[in-house]
Design a protein around this motif. Structure first.
Motif, mmCIF file in Angstrom:
data_model
loop_
_atom_site.group_PDB
_atom_site.id
_atom_site.type_symbol
_atom_site.label_atom_id
_atom_site.label_comp_id
_atom_site.label_asym_id
_atom_site.label_seq_id
_atom_site.Cartn_x
_atom_site.Cartn_y
_atom_site.Cartn_z
ATOM 1 N N LEU A 88 0.849 -1.120 -0.102
ATOM 2 C CA LEU A 88 0.060 0.049 0.045
ATOM 3 C C LEU A 88 0.839 1.200 0.054
ATOM 4 C CD1 LEU A 88 -2.663 1.592 0.307
ATOM 5 C CD2 LEU A 88 -2.445 1.391 2.878
ATOM 6 N N VAL A 89 0.735 2.120 -1.000
ATOM 7 C CA VAL A 89 1.551 3.259 -1.159
ATOM 8 C C VAL A 89 1.000 4.356 -0.708
ATOM 9 C CG1 VAL A 89 3.051 4.580 -2.555
ATOM 10 C CG2 VAL A 89 2.831 1.991 -3.076
ATOM 11 N N VAL A 90 1.514 5.023 0.119
ATOM 12 C CA VAL A 90 0.773 6.647 0.537
ATOM 13 C C VAL A 90 1.887 7.584 0.302
ATOM 14 C CG1 VAL A 90 -0.477 5.422 2.125
ATOM 15 C CG2 VAL A 90 1.586 6.237 2.992
ATOM 16 N N ASP A 91 1.483 8.810 0.257
ATOM 17 C CA ASP A 91 2.129 9.843 -0.185
ATOM 18 C C ASP A 91 2.537 10.884 1.422
ATOM 19 O OD1 ASP A 91 3.018 12.660 -0.573
ATOM 20 O OD2 ASP A 91 1.979 12.709 -2.266
ATOM 21 N N ALA A 92 3.720 10.692 1.879
ATOM 22 C CA ALA A 92 4.169 11.264 2.823
ATOM 23 C C ALA A 92 3.709 12.828 3.190
ATOM 24 C CB ALA A 92 5.591 10.953 3.072
ATOM 25 N N SER A 93 3.484 13.507 2.166
ATOM 26 C CA SER A 93 3.399 14.741 2.366
ATOM 27 C C SER A 93 1.759 15.092 2.415
ATOM 28 C CB SER A 93 3.809 15.523 1.166
ATOM 29 O OG SER A 93 3.224 15.113 0.187
ATOM 30 N N TYR A 114 2.616 -4.178 3.367
ATOM 31 C CA TYR A 114 3.554 -3.420 3.456
ATOM 32 C C TYR A 114 3.213 -1.880 3.262
ATOM 33 C CZ TYR A 114 6.352 -7.631 3.669
ATOM 34 O OH TYR A 114 6.687 -8.717 3.748
ATOM 35 N N VAL A 115 3.202 -1.186 4.181
ATOM 36 C CA VAL A 115 2.715 0.303 3.974
ATOM 37 C C VAL A 115 3.749 1.177 3.540
ATOM 38 C CG1 VAL A 115 1.577 2.317 4.890
ATOM 39 C CG2 VAL A 115 0.718 -0.006 5.789
ATOM 40 N N VAL A 116 4.006 1.364 2.438
ATOM 41 C CA VAL A 116 5.060 2.297 1.995
ATOM 42 C C VAL A 116 4.891 3.717 1.967
ATOM 43 C CG1 VAL A 116 6.561 2.852 -0.100
ATOM 44 C CG2 VAL A 116 6.323 0.636 0.333
ATOM 45 N N ILE A 117 5.568 4.431 2.807
ATOM 46 C CA ILE A 117 5.290 5.932 3.020
ATOM 47 C C ILE A 117 6.528 6.512 2.209
ATOM 48 C CG2 ILE A 117 5.381 7.710 4.556
ATOM 49 C CD1 ILE A 117 3.708 5.815 5.934
ATOM 50 N N ASN A 118 5.790 6.671 0.659
ATOM 51 C CA ASN A 118 6.709 7.343 -0.534
ATOM 52 C C ASN A 118 6.869 8.953 -0.442
ATOM 53 O OD1 ASN A 118 8.155 6.901 -2.657
ATOM 54 N ND2 ASN A 118 6.451 7.409 -3.934
ATOM 55 N N LYS A 119 7.647 9.332 -1.065
ATOM 56 C CA LYS A 119 7.906 10.629 -1.154
ATOM 57 C C LYS A 119 8.427 11.351 0.153
ATOM 58 C CE LYS A 119 4.352 11.350 -4.770
ATOM 59 N NZ LYS A 119 3.451 12.253 -5.651
ATOM 60 N N ILE A 120 9.118 10.618 0.644
ATOM 61 C CA ILE A 120 9.739 10.771 2.199
ATOM 62 C C ILE A 120 10.623 11.971 1.739
ATOM 63 C CG2 ILE A 120 11.838 9.470 2.144
ATOM 64 C CD1 ILE A 120 9.359 9.361 4.661
ATOM 65 N N ASP A 121 11.207 12.354 0.686
ATOM 66 C CA ASP A 121 12.037 13.348 0.406
ATOM 67 C C ASP A 121 11.295 14.724 0.459
ATOM 68 O OD1 ASP A 121 11.298 14.118 -2.857
ATOM 69 O OD2 ASP A 121 10.944 12.004 -2.157
ATOM 70 N N LEU A 122 10.005 14.700 0.524
ATOM 71 C CA LEU A 122 9.140 15.994 0.626
ATOM 72 C C LEU A 122 8.845 16.469 2.021
ATOM 73 C CD1 LEU A 122 6.324 15.642 -2.179
ATOM 74 C CD2 LEU A 122 8.544 16.694 -2.412
ATOM 75 N N VAL A 123 9.283 15.679 3.069
ATOM 76 C CA VAL A 123 8.677 16.055 4.361
ATOM 77 C C VAL A 123 9.941 15.913 5.278
ATOM 78 C CG1 VAL A 123 6.604 15.041 4.128
ATOM 79 C CG2 VAL A 123 8.006 13.654 5.076
ATOM 80 N N ARG A 124 9.718 16.515 6.488
ATOM 81 C CA ARG A 124 10.740 16.819 7.622
ATOM 82 C C ARG A 124 10.740 15.192 8.410
ATOM 83 N NH1 ARG A 124 7.988 21.244 9.025
ATOM 84 N NH2 ARG A 124 7.364 20.149 11.033
ATOM 85 N N ILE A 125 11.866 14.995 9.120
ATOM 86 C CA ILE A 125 11.673 13.708 9.750
ATOM 87 C C ILE A 125 10.716 13.522 10.766
ATOM 88 C CG2 ILE A 125 13.296 12.453 11.383
ATOM 89 C CD1 ILE A 125 15.690 13.469 10.188
ATOM 90 N N ASP A 126 10.275 14.604 11.585
ATOM 91 C CA ASP A 126 9.131 14.246 12.388
ATOM 92 C C ASP A 126 7.775 14.280 11.706
ATOM 93 O OD1 ASP A 126 9.749 17.236 11.608
ATOM 94 O OD2 ASP A 126 7.898 17.870 12.957
ATOM 95 N N GLN A 127 7.761 15.010 10.503
ATOM 96 C CA GLN A 127 6.563 14.340 9.931
ATOM 97 C C GLN A 127 6.326 12.924 9.333
ATOM 98 O OE1 GLN A 127 7.328 17.743 7.114
ATOM 99 N NE2 GLN A 127 5.161 18.480 7.304
#
Ligand SMILES: Nc1nc2c(ncn2[C@@H]2O[C@H](COP(=O)(O)OP(=O)(O)O)[C@@H](O)[C@H]2O)c(=O)[nH]1
Ligand SMILES: [Mg+2]
Length: 290
Positions: A88-93, A114-127
């Motif tokens: 399951l792909v989700v958009d981190a932002s 597996y839940v894939v939090i994708n686009k992790i490049d768009l958010v801060r670590i705490d987010q």
């Protein structure tokens, strides 16, 4: 040998097709910045000799406004039924909303997920931590993984996780097969990708591409294709002033298809108006949307 099926599902535009292409290290499925780019369940076949994993890229699950949309949703959820694992792909932002809850209710709880939090490049670590925690609550049994498909981060981890649960099984497809779709499908998708990229919001969602003929010659390939729009005004937009837009679309598609076929391509594009085709079962079937 170990083998199995893995469905990649999620909302539109979260990066499902990008992940499929990255896992297989080649373009199987078209990617654009627009929602609902993928309309069919597309199998991409990973085979390293030891494992054959058939990944199924699916249309984004969304609120459907016409028959095509309903077919797409159905295809996506159906593809996540008899599989060995669900990605399951989700958009981190993006925030979790009712669309995500709908998916949560629709997916089987008995398939390893597996839940894939994708686009992790768009958010801060705490987010990232925050959204991971929320998804762990929604999917208590799932493994939550971070990813940036764009930056090639997290793909190996996902692949290794999946390998760890893939059972013994036969080789379902030839070892050198890469997809279940034929080259005619790829041709129509490449043309549609260029249309999506060069047209504004409303038009691209209401068009389809039908390949009428592919003629292979010794040093070239002749392709005739029809762009189907659902109203007259869209025909003019696709063609553009003095035919400039359709020419640009044809040029972009031809260049990519020359790479793909490794031959010279002669591409002829036609535009045809078929009113309300997105609700017409006969035309939907003819276009391969079932
Ligand atoms: N920033 C960022 N963008 C991504 C990432 N993965 C995909 N995208 C972009 O998101 C958009 C949608 O991707 P696509 O694979 O078509 O999404 P799909 O509709 O879920 O199949 C495209 O513009 C991609 O380039 C990522 O990890 N980071
Ligand atoms: Mg897609």
């Amino acid at each position: 040998m170990k083998s199995g099926f893995v469905s990649i599902v999620g909302r539109p535009n979260v990066g499902k097709s990008t992940i499929l292409n990255a896992l297989l290290e080649r373009k199987i499925s078209i990617v654009t910045e627009k929602a609902q780019t993928t309309r069919n369940a597309i199998k991409g076949i990973y085979d390293d000799g030891e494992y054959q994993i058939i990944f199924i890229d699916t249309p984004g699950i969304h609120k459907a406004h016409h028959s095509l949309g309903k077919i797409m949703n159905h295809d996506a959820l159906d593809s996540a039924k008899d599989v060995d694992a669900i990605v399951l792909v989700v958009d981190a932002s993006r925030k979790i909303d009712e669309g995500d809850m709908f998916i949560n209710e629709s997916l089987s709880k008995n398939i390893p997920t597996y839940v894939v939090i994708n686009k992790i490049d768009l958010v801060r670590i705490d987010q990232a931590q925050d959204i991971k925690a929320k998804y762990q609550v929604l999917y208590p049994k799932a493994k939550i993984l971070e990813m940036s498909a764009l930056e090639n981060f997290g793909l190996d981890t996902l692949l290794n996780e999946i390998k760890s649960i893939i059972p013994e099984g036969p080789r379902y497809f030839d070892q050198d097969a890469i997809t279940d779709k034929d080259s005619s499908f790829f041709v129509s998708e490449v043309i549609r990708e260029k249309l999506l990229n060069l047209l504004k919001e409303e038009v691209p969602h209401n068009l389809a591409v039908r390949v009428d003929e592919i003629k292979h010659k010794s040093e070239s390939v002749m392709i005739h294709a029809t762009i189907i729009v659902d109203r007259d005004s869209h025909k003019g937009i696709v063609i553009g002033k003095d035919g400039k837009r359709i020419k640009a679309i044809g040029t972009k598609a031809r260049k990519e298809l020359e790479e793909y076929f490794q031959k010279r391509i002669f591409l002829e594009l036609f535009v045809s108006v078929k009113e309300d085709w997105l609700n017409n079962p006969r035309i939907l079937k003819e276009l391969g949307y079932k």
